[in-house]
Design an enzyme around this catalytic site. Structure first.
Site, PDB file in Angstrom:
ATOM      1  N   GLY A 161      -4.183 -47.547 -20.818  1.00 19.48           N
ATOM      2  CA  GLY A 161      -3.274 -48.466 -21.397  1.00 19.48           C
ATOM      3  C   GLY A 161      -4.006 -49.285 -22.610  1.00 19.48           C
ATOM      4  O   GLY A 161      -4.361 -50.164 -22.046  1.00 19.48           O
ATOM      5  N   HIS A 162      -4.311 -48.975 -23.845  1.00 18.09           N
ATOM      6  CA  HIS A 162      -4.664 -50.059 -24.647  1.00 18.09           C
ATOM      7  C   HIS A 162      -3.604 -50.414 -25.604  1.00 18.09           C
ATOM      8  O   HIS A 162      -3.044 -49.854 -26.590  1.00 18.09           O
ATOM      9  CB  HIS A 162      -5.870 -49.135 -25.528  1.00 18.09           C
TER      10      HIS A 162
ATOM     11  N   GLN B 193     -11.068 -47.393 -19.253  1.00 20.23           N
ATOM     12  CA  GLN B 193     -11.312 -48.030 -18.218  1.00 20.23           C
ATOM     13  C   GLN B 193     -12.582 -49.082 -18.324  1.00 20.23           C
ATOM     14  O   GLN B 193     -12.574 -49.465 -19.294  1.00 20.23           O
ATOM     15  CB  GLN B 193     -11.950 -46.988 -17.010  1.00 20.23           C
TER      16      GLN B 193
ATOM     17  N   LYS C  53     -10.013 -53.753 -25.057  1.00 24.01           N
ATOM     18  CA  LYS C  53     -10.744 -52.311 -26.078  1.00 24.01           C
ATOM     19  C   LYS C  53      -9.835 -52.070 -26.838  1.00 24.01           C
ATOM     20  O   LYS C  53     -10.159 -52.013 -27.942  1.00 24.01           O
ATOM     21  CB  LYS C  53     -10.961 -51.156 -25.039  1.00 24.01           C
TER      22      LYS C  53
ATOM     23  N   ASP D 100      -9.037 -52.969 -19.220  1.00 29.31           N
ATOM     24  CA  ASP D 100      -8.069 -53.735 -19.454  1.00 29.31           C
ATOM     25  C   ASP D 100      -8.758 -55.219 -20.348  1.00 29.31           C
ATOM     26  O   ASP D 100      -8.209 -56.181 -20.164  1.00 29.31           O
ATOM     27  CB  ASP D 100      -6.934 -54.434 -18.645  1.00 29.31           C
ATOM     28  N   GLU D 101      -9.985 -55.067 -20.679  1.00 33.74           N
ATOM     29  CA  GLU D 101     -10.701 -56.168 -21.269  1.00 33.74           C
ATOM     30  C   GLU D 101     -10.110 -56.598 -22.753  1.00 33.74           C
ATOM     31  O   GLU D 101     -10.354 -57.545 -23.139  1.00 33.74           O
ATOM     32  CB  GLU D 101     -12.184 -55.822 -21.274  1.00 33.74           C
TER      33      GLU D 101
HETATM   34  P1  GDP Z   1      -7.557 -52.384 -22.924  1.00 40.15           P
HETATM   35  O1  GDP Z   1      -6.816 -51.460 -21.681  1.00 40.15           O
HETATM   36  O2  GDP Z   1      -8.988 -52.688 -22.367  1.00 40.15           O
HETATM   37  O3  GDP Z   1      -7.223 -51.919 -24.181  1.00 40.15           O
HETATM   38  O4  GDP Z   1      -6.639 -53.693 -22.480  1.00 40.15           O
HETATM   39  P2  GDP Z   1      -5.085 -53.889 -22.169  1.00 40.15           P
HETATM   40  O5  GDP Z   1      -4.530 -53.632 -23.358  1.00 40.15           O
HETATM   41  O6  GDP Z   1      -4.866 -52.882 -21.092  1.00 40.15           O
HETATM   42  O7  GDP Z   1      -4.990 -55.425 -21.776  1.00 40.15           O
HETATM   43  C1  GDP Z   1      -5.388 -56.250 -22.558  1.00 40.15           C
HETATM   44  C2  GDP Z   1      -4.186 -57.303 -22.661  1.00 40.15           C
HETATM   45  O8  GDP Z   1      -4.538 -58.433 -23.344  1.00 40.15           O
HETATM   46  C3  GDP Z   1      -3.067 -56.914 -23.867  1.00 40.15           C
HETATM   47  O9  GDP Z   1      -1.902 -57.185 -23.646  1.00 40.15           O
HETATM   48  C4  GDP Z   1      -3.725 -57.380 -25.142  1.00 40.15           C
HETATM   49  O10 GDP Z   1      -2.490 -57.319 -25.906  1.00 40.15           O
HETATM   50  C5  GDP Z   1      -4.024 -58.636 -24.772  1.00 40.15           C
HETATM   51  N1  GDP Z   1      -5.237 -59.429 -25.338  1.00 40.15           N
HETATM   52  C6  GDP Z   1      -6.348 -58.772 -25.926  1.00 40.15           C
HETATM   53  N2  GDP Z   1      -6.987 -59.743 -26.377  1.00 40.15           N
HETATM   54  C7  GDP Z   1      -6.412 -60.911 -26.027  1.00 40.15           C
HETATM   55  C8  GDP Z   1      -6.806 -62.410 -26.344  1.00 40.15           C
HETATM   56  O11 GDP Z   1      -7.848 -62.768 -26.684  1.00 40.15           O
HETATM   57  N3  GDP Z   1      -5.875 -63.246 -26.084  1.00 40.15           N
HETATM   58  C9  GDP Z   1      -4.841 -62.932 -25.224  1.00 40.15           C
HETATM   59  N4  GDP Z   1      -4.078 -63.946 -24.878  1.00 40.15           N
HETATM   60  N5  GDP Z   1      -4.520 -61.553 -25.030  1.00 40.15           N
HETATM   61  C10 GDP Z   1      -5.366 -60.832 -25.457  1.00 40.15           C
HETATM   62  P1  IMO Z   2      -7.822 -48.971 -19.376  1.00 39.45           P
HETATM   63  O1  IMO Z   2      -8.386 -48.108 -20.456  1.00 39.45           O
HETATM   64  C1  IMO Z   2      -7.499 -50.862 -15.640  1.00 39.45           C
HETATM   65  C2  IMO Z   2      -7.936 -47.993 -11.997  1.00 39.45           C
HETATM   66  C3  IMO Z   2      -6.740 -47.657 -11.404  1.00 39.45           C
HETATM   67  C4  IMO Z   2      -7.013 -47.550  -9.950  1.00 39.45           C
HETATM   68  C5  IMO Z   2      -8.454 -46.613 -10.243  1.00 39.45           C
HETATM   69  C6  IMO Z   2      -8.371 -45.146 -10.147  1.00 39.45           C
HETATM   70  O2  IMO Z   2      -6.504 -49.435 -19.916  1.00 39.45           O
HETATM   71  O3  IMO Z   2      -8.788 -50.231 -19.116  1.00 39.45           O
HETATM   72  P2  IMO Z   2      -7.228 -43.512 -11.617  1.00 39.45           P
HETATM   73  O4  IMO Z   2      -5.526 -43.305 -11.932  1.00 39.45           O
HETATM   74  O5  IMO Z   2      -7.878 -43.586 -12.756  1.00 39.45           O
HETATM   75  O6  IMO Z   2      -7.376 -42.419 -10.769  1.00 39.45           O
HETATM   76  O7  IMO Z   2      -7.194 -44.755 -10.646  1.00 39.45           O
HETATM   77  O8  IMO Z   2      -8.707 -46.788 -11.705  1.00 39.45           O
HETATM   78  N1  IMO Z   2      -7.706 -47.771 -13.433  1.00 39.45           N
HETATM   79  C7  IMO Z   2      -7.515 -48.713 -14.439  1.00 39.45           C
HETATM   80  N2  IMO Z   2      -7.599 -50.056 -14.389  1.00 39.45           N
HETATM   81  N3  IMO Z   2      -7.528 -50.203 -16.765  1.00 39.45           N
HETATM   82  C8  IMO Z   2      -7.590 -48.779 -16.839  1.00 39.45           C
HETATM   83  O9  IMO Z   2      -7.687 -48.401 -18.173  1.00 39.45           O
HETATM   84  C9  IMO Z   2      -7.598 -48.021 -15.576  1.00 39.45           C
HETATM   85  N4  IMO Z   2      -7.687 -46.624 -15.420  1.00 39.45           N
HETATM   86  C10 IMO Z   2      -7.570 -46.540 -14.123  1.00 39.45           C
HETATM   87  O10 IMO Z   2      -5.693 -48.953 -11.215  1.00 39.45           O
HETATM   88  O11 IMO Z   2      -7.869 -48.785  -9.290  1.00 39.45           O
HETATM   89 MG    MG Z   3      -5.500 -51.172 -20.440  1.00 35.41          MG
END
Ligand code: GDP
Ligand code: IMO
Ligand code: MG
Length: 426
Positions: free
Chosen positions: A40-41, A225, A16, A13-14
């Site tokens: 979840g991207h 991840q 990506k 969830d960085e």
């Molecule tokens: P991913 O799994 O690495 O693609 O990241 P996620 O989508 O799960 O979570 C990142 C969250 O931060 C999402 O809600 C993005 O829309 C949001 N996001 C990404 N970059 C930024 C940023 O620079 N600032 C803020 N406030 N939100 C961001």
């Molecule tokens: P993205 O791609 C954050 C975590 C789960 C749990 C562990 C194992 O959006 O960054 P699993 O269902 O994979 O067997 O769960 O990994 N986890 C994530 N945490 N972002 C994800 O994906 C994740 N995918 C799995 O919360 O701790």
């Molecule tokens: Mg995510």
């Protein structure tokens, strides 16, 4: 050769999704190579927010080819739902824009039942999985009892493998996990329909990528991840069931080990994690709440609140080394506005020892006390910044210190969820 891998540096969830969407602008092909719909991207383009679980995050850029590689575990119902929703919005209108590996393994309903039942039985010791059946699907792959997309497309083979597996899984579910068994005919019929729907997209994606890379096409690989969730190098057993480091791209997409030119790590300006497991810089009090609320830190897949804490340079350095990062995109810097001081973890102390790397033992890591360095914060909102000079001096100082501690050049800074809320560094 223009090949770039994007990986998560921390616990997922960085951001990506946001950066794959941006980098896809200069790519021809975008490839997922591991994980499944545990990912979840999130992409924010214009006023529209899109969350993708399986289809590569390049899909909103017109004309790009999206590939789901052999290393991904595919839940066909989820993929079809995602595909249908995107097509309704006008994306992927041409079937040639999506390619699914014939070698990818399927997630079946019994994988989800087993995942959820095991978590329930673990009680307080649960991993906190996404409940999507990821672990059990990879287990079957390694145990050589998995069912692949190529099998799904072959009526005879699929029936035989599904019959055998349902018998075995039902026994396990009932006798060991005390769960109801699953009905063969219901699953068989549903998956036959999935096969018909997915058939046009299925191909030998490794061969396809080989040819395209040879022809000079620009390929972007999208990790899911994060490094600390990697099954080998993460905080085991609180990890996912695939390798998430950049090296996994060779096996997970079927390209040569030398084929990757750039490795971009996506790294939050603080740290979060969903699910259980050690997290040395976690903030349980007001700071944690503040980061969660300002950063909207709720899982894009399960909606669970994310645990939040300070930037951990020990962990980021480890990720730089394990992935061979050539650059870092720093995300969510805007979320830190108003916090003062800002703390950066530079080492841990545990069991009378000082650690500048992440120890393998979860017990040691659980006991780890961070050594912090404090920097002054800023009060100005950052989302308007488009170049480094637009940032307040203290934000620039914070970023410079993170870069120094990360052993990796910073190439981009994100100051908001939208595409344009991005600073590209010279
Ligand atoms: P991913 O799994 O690495 O693609 O990241 P996620 O989508 O799960 O979570 C990142 C969250 O931060 C999402 O809600 C993005 O829309 C949001 N996001 C990404 N970059 C930024 C940023 O620079 N600032 C803020 N406030 N939100 C961001
Ligand atoms: P993205 O791609 C954050 C975590 C789960 C749990 C562990 C194992 O959006 O960054 P699993 O269902 O994979 O067997 O769960 O990994 N986890 C994530 N945490 N972002 C994800 O994906 C994740 N995918 C799995 O919360 O701790
Ligand atoms: Mg995510």
């Amino acid at each position: 050769m223009s090949t770039t891998v994007v990986v998560g540096v921390q616990w997922g969830d960085e951001g990506k999704g946001k950066f794959v969407d941006i980098l896809a602008h200069d790519a021809d092909i975008v490839v997922r190579f591991q994980g499944g719909n545990n990912a979840g991207h999130t992409l924010v383009v214009g006023d529209e927010r899109t969350v993708l679980h399986l289809i590569p995050s390049g899909v909103l850029n017109p004309g790009k080819i999206c590939v789901i590689g052999n290393g991904v575990v595919v839940d066909p119902a989820v993929l079809i739902e995602e595909l249908t929703a995107l097509r309704k919005r006008g994306y992927l209108a041409d079937d040639a824009c999506l390619k699914i590996s014939d070698e990818a393994h399927l997630i079946l309903p019994y994988h989800k039942s087993i995942d959820l039942a095991r978590e329930r039985l673990r009680g307080k010791g649960e991993i906190g999985t996404t409940g999507r059946g990821i672990g059990p699907a990879y287990e079957d792959k390694i145990a050589r009892t998995g069912i692949r997309i190529v099998d799904l497309l072959d009526e005879v083979v699929f029936k035989e493998k599904l019959e055998r597996n349902i018998e075995e899984k039902n026994h396990y579910l009932k006798a060991i996990l005390r769960e109801p068994g699953l009905d063969f005919a219901t699953i068989y019929d549903a998956f036959r329909a999935h096969a018909d729907r997915l058939r046009p997209y299925v191909t030998d994606t490794a061969l396809y990528l080989h040819r395209e890379i040879k022809a000079g096409r620009r390929v972007l690989f999208e990790g899911a991840q994060g490094t600390m969730l990697d099954v080998d190098h993460g905080t085991y057993p609180y990890v996912t069931s695939s390798n998430c480091v950049a090296g996994a791209v060779a096996a997970g997409a079927g390209i040569g080990a030398g084929a990757v030119r750039q490795v971009v790590g996506i790294c939050k300006a603080y740290t979060t994690r969903v699910g259980n497991g050690p997290f040395p810089t976690e903030e349980h009090g007001d700071i944690g709440v503040r980061l969660r609320e300002t950063g909207d830190e709720f899982g894009a897949t399960t909606g669970r609140p994310r645990r939040c804490g300070w930037f951990d340079a020990v962990l980021v350095r480890q990720a730089a080394r394990l992935n061979g990062l050539t650059g870092i995109a720093l995300t969510k810097l805007d979320v830190l506005t108003g916090l003062d001081p800002l703390r950066i973890c530079t080492a841990y102390r545990a069991d009378g020892e000082r650690y500048e790397h992440v120890p393998a033992s979860v017990r040691v890591l659980d006991a780890a006390v961070p050594e912090y360095e404090d920097l002054p914060g800023w009060t100005e909102p950052l989302s308007h910044a488009r170049k480094l000079e637009d940032l307040p001096a203290n934000a620039r100082r914070y970023v410079a210190r993170l870069e120094e501690l990360s052993d990796t050049p910073f190439t981009m800074i994100s100051v908001g969820a939208r595409r344009e809320e991005t600073i590209v560094l010279p």
